[in-house]
Scaffold this motif. Structure first.
Motif, PDB file in Angstrom:
ATOM      1  N   CYS A   1       0.833  -1.203   0.000  1.00 15.39           N
ATOM      2  CA  CYS A   1       0.000   0.000   0.000  1.00 15.39           C
ATOM      3  C   CYS A   1       0.867   1.252   0.000  1.00 15.39           C
ATOM      4  O   CYS A   1       1.836   1.340   0.779  1.00 15.39           O
ATOM      5  CB  CYS A   1      -0.924  -0.014   1.216  1.00 15.39           C
ATOM      6  SG  CYS A   1      -2.140  -1.365   1.199  1.00 15.39           S
ATOM      7  N   TYR A   2       0.514   2.205  -0.855  1.00 15.61           N
ATOM      8  CA  TYR A   2       1.257   3.462  -0.977  1.00 15.61           C
ATOM      9  C   TYR A   2       0.283   4.634  -0.976  1.00 15.61           C
ATOM     10  O   TYR A   2      -0.911   4.488  -1.228  1.00 15.61           O
ATOM     11  CB  TYR A   2       2.086   3.481  -2.267  1.00 15.61           C
ATOM     12  CG  TYR A   2       3.198   2.462  -2.295  1.00 15.61           C
ATOM     13  CD1 TYR A   2       4.454   2.767  -1.766  1.00 15.61           C
ATOM     14  CD2 TYR A   2       2.990   1.211  -2.861  1.00 15.61           C
ATOM     15  CE1 TYR A   2       5.479   1.828  -1.798  1.00 15.61           C
ATOM     16  CE2 TYR A   2       4.006   0.277  -2.895  1.00 15.61           C
ATOM     17  CZ  TYR A   2       5.248   0.580  -2.352  1.00 15.61           C
ATOM     18  OH  TYR A   2       6.255  -0.352  -2.368  1.00 15.61           O
ATOM     19  N   LEU A   3       0.835   5.816  -0.738  1.00 12.61           N
ATOM     20  CA  LEU A   3       0.033   7.028  -0.647  1.00 12.61           C
ATOM     21  C   LEU A   3      -0.672   7.338  -1.959  1.00 12.61           C
ATOM     22  O   LEU A   3      -1.876   7.618  -1.989  1.00 12.61           O
ATOM     23  CB  LEU A   3       0.927   8.195  -0.225  1.00 12.61           C
ATOM     24  CG  LEU A   3       0.238   9.531   0.040  1.00 12.61           C
ATOM     25  CD1 LEU A   3      -0.780   9.394   1.157  1.00 12.61           C
ATOM     26  CD2 LEU A   3       1.283  10.597   0.388  1.00 12.61           C
ATOM     27  N   SER A   4       0.054   7.294  -3.071  1.00 14.37           N
ATOM     28  CA  SER A   4      -0.546   7.628  -4.362  1.00 14.37           C
ATOM     29  C   SER A   4      -1.595   6.601  -4.763  1.00 14.37           C
ATOM     30  O   SER A   4      -2.618   6.938  -5.368  1.00 14.37           O
ATOM     31  CB  SER A   4       0.536   7.746  -5.440  1.00 14.37           C
ATOM     32  OG  SER A   4       1.281   6.544  -5.512  1.00 14.37           O
ATOM     33  N   ASN A   5      -1.332   5.326  -4.418  1.00 12.11           N
ATOM     34  CA  ASN A   5      -2.321   4.292  -4.725  1.00 12.11           C
ATOM     35  C   ASN A   5      -3.608   4.508  -3.919  1.00 12.11           C
ATOM     36  O   ASN A   5      -4.708   4.214  -4.385  1.00 12.11           O
ATOM     37  CB  ASN A   5      -1.759   2.908  -4.432  1.00 12.11           C
ATOM     38  CG  ASN A   5      -0.692   2.502  -5.426  1.00 12.11           C
ATOM     39  OD1 ASN A   5      -0.589   3.090  -6.506  1.00 12.11           O
ATOM     40  ND2 ASN A   5       0.109   1.509  -5.081  1.00 12.11           N
ATOM     41  N   LEU A   6      -3.471   5.006  -2.686  1.00 13.68           N
ATOM     42  CA  LEU A   6      -4.649   5.314  -1.880  1.00 13.68           C
ATOM     43  C   LEU A   6      -5.518   6.361  -2.556  1.00 13.68           C
ATOM     44  O   LEU A   6      -6.746   6.209  -2.643  1.00 13.68           O
ATOM     45  CB  LEU A   6      -4.216   5.799  -0.493  1.00 13.68           C
ATOM     46  CG  LEU A   6      -5.317   6.437   0.364  1.00 13.68           C
ATOM     47  CD1 LEU A   6      -6.431   5.440   0.656  1.00 13.68           C
ATOM     48  CD2 LEU A   6      -4.732   6.998   1.652  1.00 13.68           C
ATOM     49  N   LEU A   7      -4.895   7.441  -3.042  1.00 10.82           N
ATOM     50  CA  LEU A   7      -5.670   8.491  -3.684  1.00 10.82           C
ATOM     51  C   LEU A   7      -6.310   7.987  -4.968  1.00 10.82           C
ATOM     52  O   LEU A   7      -7.450   8.320  -5.294  1.00 10.82           O
ATOM     53  CB  LEU A   7      -4.775   9.706  -3.966  1.00 10.82           C
ATOM     54  CG  LEU A   7      -5.492  10.960  -4.477  1.00 10.82           C
ATOM     55  CD1 LEU A   7      -6.657  11.328  -3.575  1.00 10.82           C
ATOM     56  CD2 LEU A   7      -4.519  12.114  -4.600  1.00 10.82           C
ATOM     57  N   HIS A   8      -5.589   7.146  -5.697  1.00  9.85           N
ATOM     58  CA  HIS A   8      -6.162   6.553  -6.905  1.00  9.85           C
ATOM     59  C   HIS A   8      -7.386   5.698  -6.543  1.00  9.85           C
ATOM     60  O   HIS A   8      -8.418   5.738  -7.229  1.00  9.85           O
ATOM     61  CB  HIS A   8      -5.108   5.706  -7.622  1.00  9.85           C
ATOM     62  CG  HIS A   8      -5.638   4.978  -8.823  1.00  9.85           C
ATOM     63  ND1 HIS A   8      -5.948   5.619  -9.999  1.00  9.85           N
ATOM     64  CD2 HIS A   8      -5.917   3.659  -9.018  1.00  9.85           C
ATOM     65  CE1 HIS A   8      -6.405   4.733 -10.868  1.00  9.85           C
ATOM     66  NE2 HIS A   8      -6.397   3.533 -10.294  1.00  9.85           N
TER      67      HIS A   8
END
Length: 336
Positions: free
Chosen positions: A133-140
């Motif tokens: 899990c990553y920050l940019s993937n969360l927003l996506h």
């Protein structure tokens, strides 16, 4: 003085000393946060970094980095302003995401992943594990979720996917959870209505039960009273029969043999009998005359028939009254 770039701002904030130091203690963590934030800002250039104090639900206050910006999920819906706070234990702990709203654009009450305060908890956050899990993937992931279920709209999107290859496994699970959530909300609403109806029915049944119990109690009391009256009447009957047996043996013997009318059990002379018969006939004729008057008012009889009957009955009534007066010793005065 030139405005610092996002990279310069984040570096300065991460490595600042007291009293401006943030709540990230490990240097490796700080470089990781820098890299993840820059990746997010590169994919979503509308977001801007900032620092502020954040209070957790337990009352703990910390200094955190925050990425703020708006995401557009479609041309027909308003943009969604977001605040993404990086937890002091990021990336081991998931970011804290809030949808910003105002009274003009409230969050709808039954959104599956956003509560009315704006706190956002999609499955991606609830099952957060770094990596992958990553920050940019969360927003996506949030953009994908909000494209199907906008937080400012109470009507979820009806767009459906037909082939597994068109969506990722995580997106399919997110959408499935959303549909399940709305099914549960609908079931709770119908169950609540049913419970309310059953409560009203129970109240009505209780009212009827109280009414029925009261009626049964009154009927039991009435039954008891009737039994007492019947017992009293039986006693009075026994006393009357005994009196008749003592005072007039003949009528009682005849009554036992069913050879005499009930009137024969009482003493009455011929004069009284004539008076009684004349009075009864007089009253009977009065009733017939009254009925004739009503029949004439309602045009049930013709006037000629009415006059004929009245004359006949009046003549008969006159003779009965004359006989009664004669028996009573009164003189009949007939005007000339």
């Amino acid at each position: 003085m030139a405005t610092p770039s996002p990279k310069e701002f984040i570096e300065a904030a991460l490595f600042a000393s007291s009293p401006y130091a943030l709540s990230y203690s490990d240097s490796k963590q700080k470089w990781l946060i820098l890299r993840h934030l820059l990746s997010l800002l590169q994919e979503y250039p509308g977001f801007r970094p900032s620092t502020a104090r954040f209070m957790h639900n337990d009352g703990t206050e910390v200094n955190l980095l925050c990425a703020s910006g708006c995401v557009n999920v479609s041309n027909s819906t308003p943009p969604i302003p977001l605040n993404i706070w990086l937890h002091e234990n990021y990336p081991q702990k998931a970011p804290l995401v809030f949808v910003l709203h105002d009274p003009m654009t409230p969050i709808h009450r039954h959104h599956p992943f956003v509560d009315t305060s704006g706190a956002t908890s999609p499955p991606y956050i609830l099952t957060w594990k770094y990596p992958p899990c990553y920050l940019s993937n969360l927003l996506h992931n949030l953009v994908q979720l909000f494209s199907h279920d906008h937080p400012f709209s109470s009507t979820p999107s009806t767009i459906s996917f037909t082939h597994p290859s068109l969506v990722s496994r995580k997106e399919a699970l997110d959408r499935l959870l959303g549909m399940l959530y709305y099914d549960i909300v609908a079931l709770q609403a119908s169950t609540s209505d049913e419970i309310e109806e059953l409560s009203l029915l129970q109240e009505e049944l209780n009212r009827r039960d109280r009414f029925t119990s009261t009626m049964i109690s009154k009927m039991e009391q009435e039954r008891k009273n009737l039994k007492e009256k019947a017992s009293n009447w039986a006693d009075e009957t026994d006393r009357l029969v005994n009196w008749l047996r003592v005072n007039d043996r003949r009528p009682i013997m005849a009554m036992d043999a069913e050879d005499v009318e009930i009137e024969d059990a009482f003493e009455i002379d011929d004069k009284s009998r004539v008076r009684l018969d004349s009075s009864a006939a007089d009253l009977a004729i009065e009733d017939v005359l009254y009925k004739l008057d009503k029949a004439l008012e309602q045009e049930a009889v013709s006037f000629d028939s009415y006059i004929k009957q009245v004359r006949s009955l009046a003549r008969e009534q006159f003779f009965h009254r004359a006989l009664e007066m004669k028996v009573n010793g009164l003189k009949l005065n007939i005007p000339h």
